[in-house]
Design an enzyme around this catalytic site. Sequence first.
Site, PDB file in Angstrom:
ATOM      1  N   TRP A 238       0.916  -1.549  -0.121  1.00  0.00           N
ATOM      2  CA  TRP A 238       0.170   0.039   0.131  1.00  0.00           C
ATOM      3  C   TRP A 238       1.004   1.084  -0.041  1.00  0.00           C
ATOM      4  O   TRP A 238       0.577   2.250  -0.527  1.00  0.00           O
ATOM      5  CB  TRP A 238      -0.721  -0.539   1.207  1.00  0.00           C
ATOM      6  CG  TRP A 238      -1.751   1.270   1.176  1.00  0.00           C
ATOM      7  CD1 TRP A 238      -2.975   1.535   0.821  1.00  0.00           C
ATOM      8  CD2 TRP A 238      -1.932   2.352   1.959  1.00  0.00           C
ATOM      9  NE1 TRP A 238      -3.524   2.850   1.211  1.00  0.00           N
ATOM     10  CE2 TRP A 238      -2.491   3.260   1.758  1.00  0.00           C
ATOM     11  CE3 TRP A 238      -0.021   2.446   2.333  1.00  0.00           C
ATOM     12  CZ2 TRP A 238      -2.592   4.434   2.099  1.00  0.00           C
ATOM     13  CZ3 TRP A 238      -0.664   3.711   3.266  1.00  0.00           C
ATOM     14  CH2 TRP A 238      -1.641   5.317   2.573  1.00  0.00           C
ATOM     15  N   ASN A 239       2.106   0.810   0.829  1.00  0.00           N
ATOM     16  CA  ASN A 239       2.576   2.584   0.692  1.00  0.00           C
ATOM     17  C   ASN A 239       3.798   2.435  -0.604  1.00  0.00           C
ATOM     18  O   ASN A 239       4.260   1.812  -0.567  1.00  0.00           O
ATOM     19  CB  ASN A 239       3.606   2.595   1.381  1.00  0.00           C
ATOM     20  CG  ASN A 239       4.577   3.696   2.502  1.00  0.00           C
ATOM     21  OD1 ASN A 239       4.816   4.255   1.422  1.00  0.00           O
ATOM     22  ND2 ASN A 239       4.879   3.543   3.751  1.00  0.00           N
ATOM     23  N   ASP A 240       3.259   3.352  -1.662  1.00  0.00           N
ATOM     24  CA  ASP A 240       3.362   3.465  -2.638  1.00  0.00           C
ATOM     25  C   ASP A 240       5.081   3.987  -2.578  1.00  0.00           C
ATOM     26  O   ASP A 240       5.423   3.459  -3.512  1.00  0.00           O
ATOM     27  CB  ASP A 240       2.382   4.250  -3.819  1.00  0.00           C
ATOM     28  CG  ASP A 240       1.164   3.207  -4.109  1.00  0.00           C
ATOM     29  OD1 ASP A 240       1.222   2.067  -3.349  1.00  0.00           O
ATOM     30  OD2 ASP A 240      -0.006   4.000  -4.643  1.00  0.00           O
ATOM     31  N   SER A 241       5.768   4.504  -2.033  1.00  0.00           N
ATOM     32  CA  SER A 241       6.875   5.208  -1.929  1.00  0.00           C
ATOM     33  C   SER A 241       7.646   4.489  -1.478  1.00  0.00           C
ATOM     34  O   SER A 241       9.232   4.697  -1.388  1.00  0.00           O
ATOM     35  CB  SER A 241       7.206   6.079  -0.726  1.00  0.00           C
ATOM     36  OG  SER A 241       6.846   5.760   0.387  1.00  0.00           O
ATOM     37  N   GLN A 243       7.974   1.400  -3.153  1.00  0.00           N
ATOM     38  CA  GLN A 243       8.377  -0.074  -3.945  1.00  0.00           C
ATOM     39  C   GLN A 243      10.041  -0.356  -4.160  1.00  0.00           C
ATOM     40  O   GLN A 243      11.069   0.481  -3.883  1.00  0.00           O
ATOM     41  CB  GLN A 243       8.743   0.778  -5.572  1.00  0.00           C
ATOM     42  CG  GLN A 243       6.422   0.884  -5.315  1.00  0.00           C
ATOM     43  CD  GLN A 243       6.062   1.260  -6.600  1.00  0.00           C
ATOM     44  OE1 GLN A 243       6.052   3.530  -6.525  1.00  0.00           O
ATOM     45  NE2 GLN A 243       5.946   0.885  -7.915  1.00  0.00           N
TER      46      GLN A 243
END
Length: 593
Positions: A238-241, A243
């Site tokens: 969920w935390n796109d930062s 990746q």
Amino acid sequence: ADFKPYYDIEQSGLFTLEIKKTSEFCMSFLGEVCTPANLTTISSSDNQWQSDCNEALLLWKNLSLSLDLQGKQDDVAAFREIIPWFGLNALIHYLTPYGLEQFGGAAWGTRDVSQGPIDLLLSLEKYEEAKQVLRIIFSNQNSDGGWPQWWMFDSYSSIRANEAHGDIAYWCLLGLCSYIKTSGDFDILNEELPYFSEENKSSSKKTPLAEHVDRLIKMIIESFILGTALVPFGGGDWNDSLQPVNEELAHKLISSWTVEMNFQAFMQVQHVYELTEKTEKAKELKDICNRIKSDFNKHLIKNGVVAGYGVVESDNEISVLLHPSDKKTNISYSVLPMNRGIISGIFNKEQADAHQNLVEKHLKGPDGVRLMNRPIKYKGGVPEIFQRAETSTFFGREIGLMYVHEHIRYAESLAIMGKGEAFIKALRQAIPVDYNTIVPCSDARQSNCYYSSSDVVFKSRYDADERYDEVKKGNLTVRGGWRVYSSGPGIYIGLIISRLIGLRVEYGNIIIDPVLPKSFDGFAAQIKFLGKYLNLTYNVKRNEHSPNSILINGKDIRFELEDNLYRQGGAVISRDVFVSQLSRATNEIVINI
């Protein structure tokens, strides 16, 4: 009744300008009319404004099951004011992917539409609309069982993401199970739906939705890391930062939060299998859930603390990141697996208590919970482990760490734990109404829309690294981030109905499980529930959760207690018994806690 805002408009105004000492300033308003329009003569702007407000509120009243909250508490007044605006924001997110900072439009995000819109529609008993959303979602499923991160519609339907984060599939399963649980519509599993085909845009071959689910489950199980029942991180969570920086690392990393999502989704599907007498499938999935929980505790909880991530090393041992023992990132705590550990039910009670204590001690700021106890260190934009968190010069949204969507999930975890006072405070921190009273270190915010984040302006990422502790202490001004476009408003309204006033429908039963502080004694709510008008009054004398008695139209109603891993659960009443007691035009329900 006429529209009456929480604020005294004559005293505070609808529009505020805060200007530092200056010799001059300029402000422009720009409007654009793209199509011919008939002019409307307004004889009285005040009367027209009042009329428009009343018309909008009537629309919301009809859509929202006449939901209304009443009480002398300032918190109740604030909730009452924001709910129609969040309703509007939730509808925008459901129907048109636009935000005030995303005015160019976007696409349907698979995880987004499976959360906010589904929660909103189910909470407001819009079952046919929720069913149609699920049809669209599962008709866009890839033939391998998974989904793209996002997709577009109509003449743009061929434009789809060519990858997806590891959590995407679980939201689709959870949305489907929530629909079945709330509506009681098991027949949806027999509906024949296509898979998406790049060549044909939509495959001509259709299979029952149950087959779509089975194919997805097979894909997930086959992805387990060798020797475990843990899913790999894949393209991210969920935390796109956060990746992963390359594909090799993506296959080595394990997101604790994604593992919890897998556990929660499989447990809910397993229950649906039981209720549809698919005994063998239910047993297989239950065994897999037991393995997931065992491996989760063995590999991802170290010294009593859940790690943000596990890393499969060359010797097949699993080390941890975002944990007190992590020397690579020097980040000790991540809130995502702490919240989801409770929501998913994978934590036992001792683990749940311990992790909420850690959140209180290490992850709270004046405006809410942070994603981590400090940001990922910036080293000139050179990525070593994570992509955007280590390369972005912008310090906001996920990178700034106060992301309101996850703060709302924190509020949900507090309700599950039965912490009424903390739950109400968390709900207030998520809305902009009278925000400076709740968060004194904030700037002025538009008070009638959802903010996706609460950010601090730093000179640079280096400055943010050095001074981040000042944010958590409330020494720096927090500013509102992107507005409107998020699944957060739909989730929030769902929490108001299911956790604050505490009304849920689950597999043919009515659950009455409000979570309220003692200061809410005398609080009341009105709603048209199951086609019947209810006036609910809450006497909060002994506890902050779990009714000890319930009266419907003056009659004491017997009930069982809901299963809850972390505290005494809510009241469980058969739907047929509950409805049989609703004999009046407006039914009076008194809930003693």
